[in-house]
Design a protein around this motif. Structure first.
Motif, PDB file in Angstrom:
ATOM      1  N   ASP A 114      42.212  57.365 -66.430  1.00  0.00           N
ATOM      2  CA  ASP A 114      43.433  57.151 -67.208  1.00  0.00           C
ATOM      3  C   ASP A 114      44.610  57.896 -66.593  1.00  0.00           C
ATOM      4  O   ASP A 114      45.725  57.368 -66.495  1.00  0.00           O
ATOM      5  N   GLN A 115      44.369  59.130 -66.198  1.00  0.00           N
ATOM      6  CA  GLN A 115      45.438  59.956 -65.630  1.00  0.00           C
ATOM      7  C   GLN A 115      45.965  59.367 -64.323  1.00  0.00           C
ATOM      8  O   GLN A 115      47.172  59.415 -64.054  1.00  0.00           O
ATOM      9  N   ILE A 116      45.069  58.794 -63.529  1.00  0.00           N
ATOM     10  CA  ILE A 116      45.499  58.163 -62.274  1.00  0.00           C
ATOM     11  C   ILE A 116      46.305  56.901 -62.559  1.00  0.00           C
ATOM     12  O   ILE A 116      47.352  56.665 -61.948  1.00  0.00           O
ATOM     13  N   ILE A 117      45.834  56.087 -63.510  1.00  0.00           N
ATOM     14  CA  ILE A 117      46.540  54.848 -63.849  1.00  0.00           C
ATOM     15  C   ILE A 117      47.936  55.150 -64.396  1.00  0.00           C
ATOM     16  O   ILE A 117      48.898  54.422 -64.130  1.00  0.00           O
ATOM     17  N   GLU A 118      48.075  56.231 -65.141  1.00  0.00           N
ATOM     18  CA  GLU A 118      49.377  56.596 -65.704  1.00  0.00           C
ATOM     19  C   GLU A 118      50.415  56.889 -64.622  1.00  0.00           C
ATOM     20  O   GLU A 118      51.615  56.737 -64.853  1.00  0.00           O
ATOM     21  N   LYS A 119      49.951  57.302 -63.439  1.00  0.00           N
ATOM     22  CA  LYS A 119      50.880  57.708 -62.377  1.00  0.00           C
ATOM     23  C   LYS A 119      50.849  56.797 -61.154  1.00  0.00           C
ATOM     24  O   LYS A 119      51.648  56.977 -60.235  1.00  0.00           O
ATOM     25  N   CYS A 120      49.941  55.841 -61.128  1.00  0.00           N
ATOM     26  CA  CYS A 120      49.769  55.035 -59.917  1.00  0.00           C
ATOM     27  C   CYS A 120      50.887  54.000 -59.759  1.00  0.00           C
ATOM     28  O   CYS A 120      51.537  53.610 -60.737  1.00  0.00           O
ATOM     29  N   PRO A 121      51.126  53.531 -58.523  1.00  0.00           N
ATOM     30  CA  PRO A 121      52.112  52.466 -58.305  1.00  0.00           C
ATOM     31  C   PRO A 121      51.630  51.156 -58.932  1.00  0.00           C
ATOM     32  O   PRO A 121      50.440  50.844 -58.896  1.00  0.00           O
ATOM     33  N   VAL A 122      52.559  50.419 -59.512  1.00  0.00           N
ATOM     34  CA  VAL A 122      52.265  49.108 -60.090  1.00  0.00           C
ATOM     35  C   VAL A 122      53.210  48.095 -59.458  1.00  0.00           C
ATOM     36  O   VAL A 122      54.428  48.264 -59.506  1.00  0.00           O
ATOM     37  N   LEU A 123      52.649  47.060 -58.864  1.00  0.00           N
ATOM     38  CA  LEU A 123      53.450  46.015 -58.227  1.00  0.00           C
ATOM     39  C   LEU A 123      53.365  44.735 -59.044  1.00  0.00           C
ATOM     40  O   LEU A 123      52.289  44.356 -59.501  1.00  0.00           O
ATOM     41  N   ASP A 124      54.498  44.089 -59.211  1.00  0.00           N
ATOM     42  CA  ASP A 124      54.548  42.799 -59.907  1.00  0.00           C
ATOM     43  C   ASP A 124      55.193  41.792 -58.959  1.00  0.00           C
ATOM     44  O   ASP A 124      56.418  41.679 -58.889  1.00  0.00           O
ATOM     45  N   LEU A 125      54.362  41.087 -58.216  1.00  0.00           N
ATOM     46  CA  LEU A 125      54.847  40.169 -57.186  1.00  0.00           C
ATOM     47  C   LEU A 125      55.240  38.830 -57.798  1.00  0.00           C
ATOM     48  O   LEU A 125      54.490  38.251 -58.579  1.00  0.00           O
ATOM     49  N   LYS A 126      56.407  38.352 -57.420  1.00  0.00           N
ATOM     50  CA  LYS A 126      56.941  37.122 -58.012  1.00  0.00           C
ATOM     51  C   LYS A 126      56.622  35.878 -57.189  1.00  0.00           C
ATOM     52  O   LYS A 126      56.645  34.768 -57.709  1.00  0.00           O
ATOM     53  N   GLU A 127      56.362  36.064 -55.889  1.00  0.00           N
ATOM     54  CA  GLU A 127      56.129  34.916 -55.015  1.00  0.00           C
ATOM     55  C   GLU A 127      54.737  34.978 -54.399  1.00  0.00           C
ATOM     56  O   GLU A 127      54.153  36.054 -54.256  1.00  0.00           O
ATOM     57  N   ARG A 128      54.227  33.825 -54.020  1.00  0.00           N
ATOM     58  CA  ARG A 128      52.918  33.765 -53.362  1.00  0.00           C
ATOM     59  C   ARG A 128      53.035  34.329 -51.947  1.00  0.00           C
ATOM     60  O   ARG A 128      53.969  33.997 -51.216  1.00  0.00           O
ATOM     61  N   ILE A 129      52.087  35.184 -51.579  1.00  0.00           N
ATOM     62  CA  ILE A 129      52.087  35.755 -50.236  1.00  0.00           C
ATOM     63  C   ILE A 129      50.674  35.705 -49.661  1.00  0.00           C
ATOM     64  O   ILE A 129      49.692  35.512 -50.386  1.00  0.00           O
ATOM     65  N   GLY A 130      50.590  35.913 -48.357  1.00  0.00           N
ATOM     66  CA  GLY A 130      49.301  35.922 -47.689  1.00  0.00           C
ATOM     67  C   GLY A 130      48.666  37.299 -47.704  1.00  0.00           C
ATOM     68  O   GLY A 130      49.299  38.299 -48.055  1.00  0.00           O
ATOM     69  N   LYS A 131      47.420  37.342 -47.291  1.00  0.00           N
ATOM     70  CA  LYS A 131      46.652  38.590 -47.306  1.00  0.00           C
ATOM     71  C   LYS A 131      47.272  39.659 -46.413  1.00  0.00           C
ATOM     72  O   LYS A 131      47.416  40.814 -46.828  1.00  0.00           O
ATOM     73  N   GLU A 132      47.650  39.299 -45.193  1.00  0.00           N
ATOM     74  CA  GLU A 132      48.191  40.292 -44.258  1.00  0.00           C
ATOM     75  C   GLU A 132      49.517  40.854 -44.749  1.00  0.00           C
ATOM     76  O   GLU A 132      49.773  42.057 -44.652  1.00  0.00           O
ATOM     77  N   GLU A 133      50.369  39.988 -45.265  1.00  0.00           N
ATOM     78  CA  GLU A 133      51.652  40.457 -45.801  1.00  0.00           C
ATOM     79  C   GLU A 133      51.429  41.385 -46.992  1.00  0.00           C
ATOM     80  O   GLU A 133      52.107  42.405 -47.141  1.00  0.00           O
ATOM     81  N   PHE A 134      50.455  41.038 -47.806  1.00  0.00           N
ATOM     82  CA  PHE A 134      50.138  41.872 -48.968  1.00  0.00           C
ATOM     83  C   PHE A 134      49.621  43.240 -48.532  1.00  0.00           C
ATOM     84  O   PHE A 134      50.050  44.279 -49.049  1.00  0.00           O
ATOM     85  N   PHE A 135      48.709  43.255 -47.563  1.00  0.00           N
ATOM     86  CA  PHE A 135      48.168  44.525 -47.087  1.00  0.00           C
ATOM     87  C   PHE A 135      49.250  45.384 -46.420  1.00  0.00           C
ATOM     88  O   PHE A 135      49.209  46.615 -46.496  1.00  0.00           O
ATOM     89  N   SER A 136      50.209  44.753 -45.768  1.00  0.00           N
ATOM     90  CA  SER A 136      51.319  45.505 -45.174  1.00  0.00           C
ATOM     91  C   SER A 136      52.135  46.191 -46.266  1.00  0.00           C
ATOM     92  O   SER A 136      52.530  47.359 -46.131  1.00  0.00           O
ATOM     93  N   LEU A 137      52.377  45.467 -47.346  1.00  0.00           N
ATOM     94  CA  LEU A 137      53.146  46.011 -48.468  1.00  0.00           C
ATOM     95  C   LEU A 137      52.421  47.192 -49.110  1.00  0.00           C
ATOM     96  O   LEU A 137      53.003  48.262 -49.333  1.00  0.00           O
TER      97      LEU A 137
END
Length: 268
Positions: free
Chosen positions: A120-143
């Motif tokens: 819970d403590q990690i989730i409270e502080k972890c980065p959260v991404l909300d991607l709006k467009e479809r992307i590929g695996k490599e682009e996602f891993f780069s991000l």
């Protein structure tokens, strides 16, 4: 006055149910909702009218004084309420923040005797991404690598290589629309999670397009917690309504709340 309170109770049930607040999970649900509540409101209103002019005027005065008190005092206190969530859902606009859901989450935790654990403590502080467009695996891993690089103090290129290598060994797509990419990094006492929602999907392969991703990265000395986190996430996503709540969440903080509101057993 009791009849007025009964009317407000029934109104409250309707408002709370229709607001679709993530953390609103009553232990009892009224059967035949919302017809019983609507019927009760009309019946209690009819009884007030039948009691005569004086009780009716007293009731109106009570409501009027309550509204006056609210606008002069309570309305100045910045607190959101379920009616605003209902309006938000109807208008599809971000009218309120998550303070009410935070409050409900704390109430739920107190009711169920829940104590926050390390996950819970990690989730409270972890980065959260909300991607709006479809992307590929490599682009996602780069991000994701860029985000983890800053938090783990490791080159983004190295993190991306590890993620791609792990994916080549075997797909981390565990079920439809869910992936759990995870890597072991050098060092000691490091563990990070990145939570991702991609409404349009992330293409892991021509046959695998996922919309929910938990990326885990940790050092070898965190192995036990690493495995436990994978199991926790797997259990959370299988909870009733989790995926629908997660995908409908209106902000990053509500994505986080959807995870923290899990009914799983905590381990301290």
């Amino acid at each position: 006055l009791m009849l007025i309170l009964f009317i407000f109770v029934n109104f409250s049930v309707i408002i709370m149910r229709e607001s679709k607040i993530i953390n609103y999970r009553p232990t009892f649900r009224s059967p035949f909702y919302p017809w019983i509540q609507i019927f009760s409101i009309f019946i209690y209103g009819f009884l007030i009218l039948e009691m005569g002019k004086v009780p009716f005027l007293i009731s109106i005065s009570f409501v009027g004084l309550s509204l006056l008190w609210f606008f002069l005092y309570a309305g100045k206190i910045r607190r959101e309420f379920a009616l605003m969530h209902l309006v938000e859902r109807i208008t599809a606009k971000e009218l309120v923040n998550v303070s009410l859901e935070e409050e409900l989450k704390e109430i739920l935790h107190q009711r169920d005797g829940v104590v926050k654990d390390r996950f819970d403590q990690i989730i409270e502080k972890c980065p959260v991404l909300d991607l709006k467009e479809r992307i590929g695996k490599e682009e996602f891993f780069s991000l994701v690598s860029g985000i983890l690089s800053f938090r783990l103090d490791i080159e983004a290129k190295k993190i991306k290589e590890l993620l791609l290598k792990r994916e080549e060994e075997s797909s981390t797509v565990v079920e439809k629309e869910l992936a759990l990419p995870h890597i072991v990094i050098e060092g000691e006492n490091k563990f990070e999670i990145v939570v991702v929602r991609a409404k349009e999907g992330i293409i892991f392969s021509p046959q695998e397009v996922v919309k929910i991703v938990f990326v885990l990265a940790g050092t070898s000395d965190q192995r036990n917690f690493y495995l436990r986190s994978l199991m926790i996430i797997a259990n959370i996503v299988r909870e009733h309504h989790f995926i629908s709540c997660f995908m409908k969440a209106k902000s990053k903080e509500r994505l986080r709340l959807a995870i923290l509101s899990s009914t799983r057993k905590r381990q301290l």
